[in-house]
Design a protein around this motif. Structure first.
Motif, PDB file in Angstrom:
ATOM      1  N   UNK B  99      26.604   5.425 -59.308  1.00 25.98           N
ATOM      2  CA  UNK B  99      26.216   6.261 -58.104  1.00 25.98           C
ATOM      3  C   UNK B  99      26.126   5.030 -57.338  1.00 25.98           C
ATOM      4  N   UNK B 101      24.606   4.996 -54.091  1.00 30.36           N
ATOM      5  CA  UNK B 101      23.042   5.156 -53.615  1.00 30.36           C
ATOM      6  C   UNK B 101      21.834   4.901 -54.446  1.00 30.36           C
ATOM      7  N   UNK B 102      22.140   4.386 -55.801  1.00 31.96           N
ATOM      8  CA  UNK B 102      21.000   4.256 -56.712  1.00 31.96           C
ATOM      9  C   UNK B 102      21.253   2.679 -57.142  1.00 31.96           C
ATOM     10  N   UNK B 106      18.173   2.750 -61.838  1.00 35.52           N
ATOM     11  CA  UNK B 106      18.438   4.259 -61.488  1.00 35.52           C
ATOM     12  C   UNK B 106      19.543   4.798 -62.091  1.00 35.52           C
ATOM     13  N   UNK B 110      19.796   7.529 -64.655  1.00 39.09           N
ATOM     14  CA  UNK B 110      20.357   8.912 -64.070  1.00 39.09           C
ATOM     15  C   UNK B 110      20.472  10.015 -65.412  1.00 39.09           C
TER      16      UNK B 110
END
Lengths: 263, 277, 156
Positions: B99, B101-102, B106, B110
């Motif tokens: 992902x 944006x992480x 994270x 997730x």
């Protein structure tokens, strides 16, 4: 004969494509709406999207709102002064903004700034298999990705439109009263006498809610439906801006006719 | 599950048929993926090996046939049951599918955050353990865009094993890797499989690397199983096609030339071609 | 999570700005303050011709706004227009022989109803009818009449 059949076939293919897209788009919307209640438990997801859809669009809205209001003030003044009716400048500026320009221009700017970004983001998530990845991690991308963005757009649009209108009225005031010398009292009192909160302001809000729904729907679906390549994503982004703008303008006519017209 | 615990076969594919347009992806495929083993699915590019993984993961539905994962037909499960089953399957995508944006931490956190409610300190321990096992504990604060391709895949691997799955599917794990990160990945797949008691499915067309870690190999082409067996058995095959594929010979049963009209005729007949004007 | 905090604060500011904007539109731009539907009373009047009168046109006494036109329709029995107007409840001492006329604000301005209080002892109340009315002056008619009389003068 063969040629006619070819034409007919072409028409049929076109119709099937259009209806297919509409159908899949509706299913997509339905799926997103159904999952929406689950967002109550994850407000963080929505806040994050309001930030990227709303807060980041705020600057362009403020600047455009101010300039549109100033232009309305200037143009309205030069027209009204011929009739000796420059006191009505406030009415002209505020009604144009609240009823039409606020919701419509905001929606157009939103489609260009936030809608295209949404499409590109989702198209890229698709191209880099992030959506598939979520599914394989047993995370529903509708809940994680689509529904929060959808809700955020729906919330952000009326807020942006209200800010646009308010800033525009101030812009019209600056030009009309401070620069062109329209009477301060007449500007506000005529405006208040002629602008009705329910008829004008609330109808403008309803318009921007509808535009918000349509713009995010188109943006998200185009991203979701994009061919997962660089070319496909750029095409989808273009389509988002074009389709949203057309939809907003078309719907604006329909809504205006329903709300203010006697059609 | 207790009834299937003794079953040696984790994924059982029977009579699977799947067509993409008229292109056969699977045309009557039977496979058995055994528990605790590394099973490789190989084949030339464009034969739909990735699609096969998506069929096993229940992301696509077959035209006919069935896929039993841990005794359950994955395509008749309800959405809830399917998601419950997927929590026990990890998948490593070709691009990593992190992902964007992480950050790394994270990303690994997730699936854990999504499916369990753990206190933050325990989550941190768990994520750092997973990252340590792929050797990237120090890279936890980087964003996916700052990672090299090999590192991204290792992070994705840490994420795939974050929920301690029973099996991990690898989609082309070696493609586009430099020799070092290729070696790292090859080792990791084998080591994690044995250390965590996983079942691994590796889809790849990198013959050397795949054969070095697989316990059992299926070779697919045009929707059919062209050959199967342990790597030793495959190396001793006398099928011309398998030989060509495994040894990477440029010409053989699979011709070097894309089908077209006769070369000589093609040069003479200038007027039939769209490039001739 | 410093970043999250920054984001949440800015979203909070954003929503607050939206509310302020809407409040501004409600209070300053529109008439939510002046007529807050404080349950005035409705009276009706019949006119031969209402000219350009509209719903929400002002109703004034001595030039002071006391209410607004709430409905206009045509009465097929009387062949006249029926205009309902809502008068704010604080102006409840208008005599029931008050006269209503339709005026035009300036030459090209909007039309409004001007009320002229009479001398009756009883006051208007909900549902009263204003008997004395004067229709709108239609500019074309006036010009027509003027030209007609001029022509007649010339003929003499």
């Amino acid at each position: 004969m063969e040629k006619i059949l070819d034409r007919l076939q072409g028409l049929g293919v076109l119709a099937l494509n259009v209806f297919g897209r509409l159908g899949r788009g509706s299913l997509f919307l339905f799926h997103t709406l159904v999952i929406m209640p689950q967002l109550w438990r994850r407000p963080g997801l929505v806040v994050r999207q309001i930030y990227s859809v709303g807060v980041l669009t705020l600057l362009i809205i403020l600047v455009s709102g101010l300039f549109v209001g100033m232009v309305l003030g200037l143009q309205g003044y030069t027209t009204l002064v011929d009739f000796g009716a420059q006191e009505s400048l406030g009415v002209v500026v505020s009604l144009s903004l609240v009823r039409e320009l606020g919701p419509v221009v905001t929606a157009l700017l939103f489609a260009g700034r936030a809608g295209s970004a949404l499409t590109a983001e989702i198209g890229l998530m698709k191209a880099t298999e992030q959506l598939s990845g979520m599914e394989m991690m047993a995370v529903d991308p509708y809940r994680q990705v689509f529904a929060p963005r959808f809700l955020a757009g729906f919330i952000a649009m009326p807020i942006l439109a209200a800010i646009f209108s308010a800033v525009g009225v101030i812009g019209g005031y600056v030009v009309g009263v401070d620069m062109l010398g329209v009477d301060f009292g007449a500007f506000w009192s005529q405006m208040q006498a002629k602008v009705d909160f329910h008829e004008d302001v609330m109808n403008g809000v309803v318009k921007s809610l509808v535009f918000g729904l349509v713009c995010v729907w188109i943006a998200l679906y185009e991203g979701y439906d994009a061919t997962p390549t660089a070319d496909g994503v750029s095409r989808a982004t273009t389509r988002t801006v074009v389709h949203s703008s057309l939809a907003v303008l078309g719907l604006d006519f329909v809504l205006t006719a329903l709300m203010f017209g006697d059609l | 599950m207790p009834s299937n615990k003794g079953d040696e076969v984790l994924v059982k594919i029977r009579g699977l048929r799947f067509f993409r347009g008229s292109l056969p992806i699977a045309d009557g495929v039977d496979m058995d993926i055994r528990r605790g083993k590394v099973t490789a699915i190989m084949g030339p590019s464009g034969t739909g090996k990735t699609t096969l993984l998506k069929l096993i993961g229940g992301q696509l539905y077959p035209d006919a046939g069935e896929v039993l994962v841990d005794g359950k037909n994955i395509h008749t499960l309800s959405r809830k049951e399917l998601y419950a089953l997927r929590r026990r399957m990890g998948m490593l995508f070709q691009s990593g599918a992190l992902l964007t944006d992480l950050d790394v931490f994270e990303n690994v956190a997730f699936p854990i955050r999504e499916h369990m409610t753990l206190p933050e300190s325990m989550l941190r321990t768990l994520v750092l353990m997973k990252l340590e096992s792929v050797g990237l504990r120090g890279a936890r604060d980087l964003m996916p865009s700052e990672l090299s391709g090999g590192m991204a895949r290792r992070v994705a691997l840490a994420r795939a094993i974050a929920l301690d799955p029973m099996m991990v599917m690898y989609d082309e794990p070696f493609t586009g890797q430099d020799p070092i990160s290729m070696g790292v990945l090859v080792q990791l797949i084998r080591r994690l499989n044995d250390a965590l008691g996983l079942t691994s499915i590796v889809v790849s067309h990198d013959v050397k690397e795949t054969l070095s870690i697989a316990d059992y190999v299926y070779v697919l082409s045009r929707g059919k199983v062209m050959g199967q067996g342990s790597p030793e058995e495959l190396r001793k095959t006398d099928s011309e096609w398998l030989k060509q594929f495994l040894q990477g010979l440029p010409d053989g049963p699979v011709p070097f030339h894309y089908p077209g009209p006769d070369y000589f005729d093609d040069l003479i007949n200038q007027d039939v071609d769209s490039h001739a004007s | 999570m410093k970043q999250t905090r920054y984001m949440e604060i800015s979203v909070g500011l954003f929503v607050a700005a939206g509310m302020i904007a809407l409040f501004f539109l409600a209070m300053k731009v529109s008439n939510l303050t002046s007529i807050s539907s404080d349950a005035g009373y409705t009276v009706t009047a019949y006119f031969e011709n209402i000219g350009g009168l509209k719903v929400r046109s002002p109703v004034t006494v001595s030039g002071v706004l006391v209410g607004r036109v709430s409905a206009i329709d045509y009465d097929p029995a009387r062949f006249e227009a029926r205009v309902s107007m809502e008068i704010e409840s604080r102006y409840d001492n208008l005599p029931d022989d008050t006269a209503a006329s339709i005026f035009t604000a300036g030459l090209l301005g909007e039309q409004y109803i001007g009320l002229e209080p009479g001398a009756s002892e009883t006051n208007l109340k909900e549902g009263s009818e204003l008997k004395l009315t004067q229709s709108a002056l239609v500019l074309e008619q006036i010009i027509g009449q003027f030209l007609f009389s001029k022509a007649q003068e010339g003929a003499k």
